[in-house]
Design a protein around this motif. Structure first.
Motif, short mmCIF file in Angstrom:
data_model
loop_
_atom_site.label_atom_id
_atom_site.label_comp_id
_atom_site.label_asym_id
_atom_site.label_seq_id
_atom_site.Cartn_x
_atom_site.Cartn_y
_atom_site.Cartn_z
N TYR A 88 14.85 100.89 46.74
CA TYR A 88 16.25 100.54 46.51
C TYR A 88 16.49 99.82 45.18
CZ TYR A 88 16.69 101.66 51.45
OH TYR A 88 16.67 102.30 52.67
N GLY A 89 15.41 99.53 44.48
CA GLY A 89 15.54 98.82 43.22
C GLY A 89 15.37 97.33 43.40
N GLY A 90 14.74 96.71 42.41
CA GLY A 90 14.54 95.27 42.47
C GLY A 90 15.62 94.52 41.70
N THR A 91 15.49 93.23 41.66
CA THR A 91 16.43 92.38 40.92
C THR A 91 15.65 91.53 39.93
OG1 THR A 91 16.31 90.52 42.47
CG2 THR A 91 17.93 92.26 42.95
N ALA A 92 16.36 90.90 39.01
CA ALA A 92 15.70 90.04 38.03
C ALA A 92 14.99 88.86 38.69
CB ALA A 92 16.73 89.53 37.02
N ALA A 93 15.51 88.43 39.84
CA ALA A 93 14.91 87.29 40.53
C ALA A 93 13.69 87.67 41.36
CB ALA A 93 15.96 86.63 41.45
N GLY A 94 13.51 88.97 41.62
CA GLY A 94 12.48 89.43 42.54
C GLY A 94 11.08 88.91 42.26
N PRO A 95 10.55 89.08 41.02
CA PRO A 95 9.18 88.61 40.75
C PRO A 95 9.00 87.11 40.96
CG PRO A 95 9.92 90.12 39.03
CD PRO A 95 11.12 89.80 39.87
N TYR A 96 10.03 86.33 40.63
CA TYR A 96 9.94 84.88 40.80
C TYR A 96 9.98 84.51 42.28
CZ TYR A 96 11.07 85.17 35.86
OH TYR A 96 11.05 85.48 34.53
N LEU A 97 10.86 85.16 43.02
CA LEU A 97 10.93 84.90 44.46
C LEU A 97 9.62 85.27 45.13
CD1 LEU A 97 14.51 86.24 45.32
CD2 LEU A 97 13.76 83.85 45.28
N ASP A 98 9.02 86.36 44.69
CA ASP A 98 7.77 86.83 45.29
C ASP A 98 6.67 85.78 45.12
OD1 ASP A 98 6.42 89.19 46.60
OD2 ASP A 98 5.13 88.95 44.85
N SER A 99 6.53 85.27 43.91
CA SER A 99 5.49 84.26 43.68
C SER A 99 5.78 82.96 44.43
CB SER A 99 5.37 83.97 42.18
OG SER A 99 4.75 85.06 41.52
N LEU A 100 7.05 82.56 44.47
CA LEU A 100 7.40 81.34 45.20
C LEU A 100 7.12 81.49 46.69
CD1 LEU A 100 10.74 80.45 43.39
CD2 LEU A 100 8.61 79.13 43.30
N ALA A 101 7.47 82.65 47.26
CA ALA A 101 7.21 82.89 48.67
C ALA A 101 5.71 82.91 48.95
CB ALA A 101 7.85 84.21 49.10
N ASP A 102 4.95 83.49 48.02
CA ASP A 102 3.50 83.57 48.21
C ASP A 102 2.85 82.19 48.20
OD1 ASP A 102 3.83 86.27 48.36
OD2 ASP A 102 2.80 86.76 46.48
N VAL A 103 3.42 81.25 47.46
CA VAL A 103 2.89 79.88 47.49
C VAL A 103 2.96 79.32 48.90
CG1 VAL A 103 3.31 77.51 46.75
CG2 VAL A 103 3.37 79.35 45.07
N ALA A 104 4.08 79.57 49.58
CA ALA A 104 4.22 79.07 50.95
C ALA A 104 3.29 79.79 51.91
CB ALA A 104 5.68 79.23 51.41
N SER A 105 3.28 81.13 51.85
CA SER A 105 2.60 81.92 52.87
C SER A 105 1.12 82.15 52.61
CB SER A 105 3.30 83.28 53.02
OG SER A 105 4.62 83.10 53.47
N PHE A 106 0.72 82.21 51.32
CA PHE A 106 -0.66 82.58 51.02
C PHE A 106 -1.41 81.52 50.22
CE2 PHE A 106 1.89 86.66 50.87
CZ PHE A 106 1.75 86.87 52.23
N ALA A 107 -0.79 80.35 50.08
CA ALA A 107 -1.48 79.20 49.48
C ALA A 107 -1.45 78.04 50.47
CB ALA A 107 -0.82 78.81 48.15
N VAL A 108 -0.26 77.51 50.75
CA VAL A 108 -0.15 76.35 51.63
C VAL A 108 -0.51 76.69 53.08
CG1 VAL A 108 1.41 74.59 52.53
CG2 VAL A 108 1.57 75.28 50.13
N ALA A 109 0.01 77.81 53.59
CA ALA A 109 -0.23 78.14 55.00
C ALA A 109 -1.70 78.38 55.32
CB ALA A 109 0.63 79.33 55.42
N PRO A 110 -2.43 79.26 54.57
CA PRO A 110 -3.85 79.44 54.90
C PRO A 110 -4.67 78.18 54.68
CG PRO A 110 -3.26 80.65 52.91
CD PRO A 110 -1.99 80.19 53.52
N ALA A 111 -4.30 77.36 53.69
CA ALA A 111 -5.02 76.10 53.49
C ALA A 111 -4.82 75.18 54.69
CB ALA A 111 -4.54 75.41 52.21
N THR A 112 -3.63 75.21 55.27
CA THR A 112 -3.37 74.42 56.47
C THR A 112 -4.17 74.93 57.65
OG1 THR A 112 -1.12 73.97 55.68
CG2 THR A 112 -1.57 73.53 58.00
N LEU A 113 -4.26 76.25 57.80
CA LEU A 113 -5.11 76.83 58.85
C LEU A 113 -6.55 76.34 58.69
CD1 LEU A 113 -4.03 80.60 59.03
CD2 LEU A 113 -3.17 78.68 60.38
#
Length: 239
Positions: free
Chosen positions: A58-83
């Motif tokens: 459907y096409g991306g947006t200018a904010a997409g790459p930044y949102l992706d990295s920010l979301a990954d900090v929560a889900s694939f940095a902080v969350a697995p470290a907490t596990l």
């Protein structure tokens, strides 16, 4: 007055933001049910793959790459470290409520994982988004292997400690990883979804399967999976 994001974010961005929310939920539930938290991390990884598919469709947006990295900090940095923090403190019988050398050591290991994951995500966004390969282990892969190991019952504290330390280096290494071919990404995605949906089925078959696929790509991906390489040409026909 409508929110600022209305009209500026696309459907892929909504999925990305959902990924971040799952990362927070995984942190919350890690202290209650670590395997439920592992399922949430794995579900976040499914959304991480889905947002890319939606962006291409459907096409991306200018904010997409930044949102992706920010979301990954929560889900694939902080969350697995907490596990890892929960598994290690419980596995080594270290109190989470009183300061100790052991608790500080575990905290430093897990904090290092977060720091290296954040560094890796920043480097990826700056240098690798337009490339078919990336340097260092993907944070999604590291989180998937940790989550699948916990969900499969391969959660001995020594194993989790080893994985956490190893990924802290591998995420910022110069080892080059190629993108998965569509057919292989689909296979891994199906196993991923089944591991989240029915983790206990047939002796935890799907978490074990996901763990096996993840480790296989981790170990052999940089050497045997390159597009156009001799091995890939023979096995995948994608020279």
């Amino acid at each position: 007055m409508r929110p600022r994001f209305v009209g500026r974010l696309g459907v892929a961005d909504v999925v990305t933001i959902g990924n971040a929310a799952l990362g927070f939920l995984a942190v919350v539930f890690a202290f209650v049910d670590v395997r439920l938290a592992a399922r949430l991390v794995l579900l976040a990884a499914v959304l991480d793959g889905l947002d890319g598919v939606l962006a291409r469709r459907y096409g991306g947006t200018a904010a997409g790459p930044y949102l992706d990295s920010l979301a990954d900090v929560a889900s694939f940095a902080v969350a697995p470290a907490t596990l890892a923090y929960v598994v290690l403190t419980r596995g080594f019988d270290v109190s989470q409520t009183s300061p100790s050398v052991e608790l500080a050591g575990i905290a430093v290991v897990c904090a290092t994982f977060v720091a290296m994951a954040v560094a890796r995500l920043g480097l990826y966004t700056a240098y690798d988004t337009a490339s078919e390969c990336t340097e260092g282990v993907q944070t999604t892969l590291a989180a998937t292997i940790l989550g699948a190991a916990i969900l499969a019952g391969v959660d001995e504290p020594a194993v989790v400690l080893g994985l956490t330390v190893a990924f802290s280096y591998l995420m910022v290494s110069t080892i080059r990883y190629p993108e998965l071919l569509a057919r292989d990404a689909l296979l891994m995605g199906v196993v991923h979804v089944l591991a989240v949906a029915i983790p206990s089925f047939a002796g935890r078959t799907f978490p074990y399967g996901l763990l096996t696929l993840g480790v296989a790509y981790l170990v052999f991906g940089p050497w045997l999976y390159w597009r156009g390489g001799a091995f890939a040409a023979r096995v995948y026909g994608n020279a």
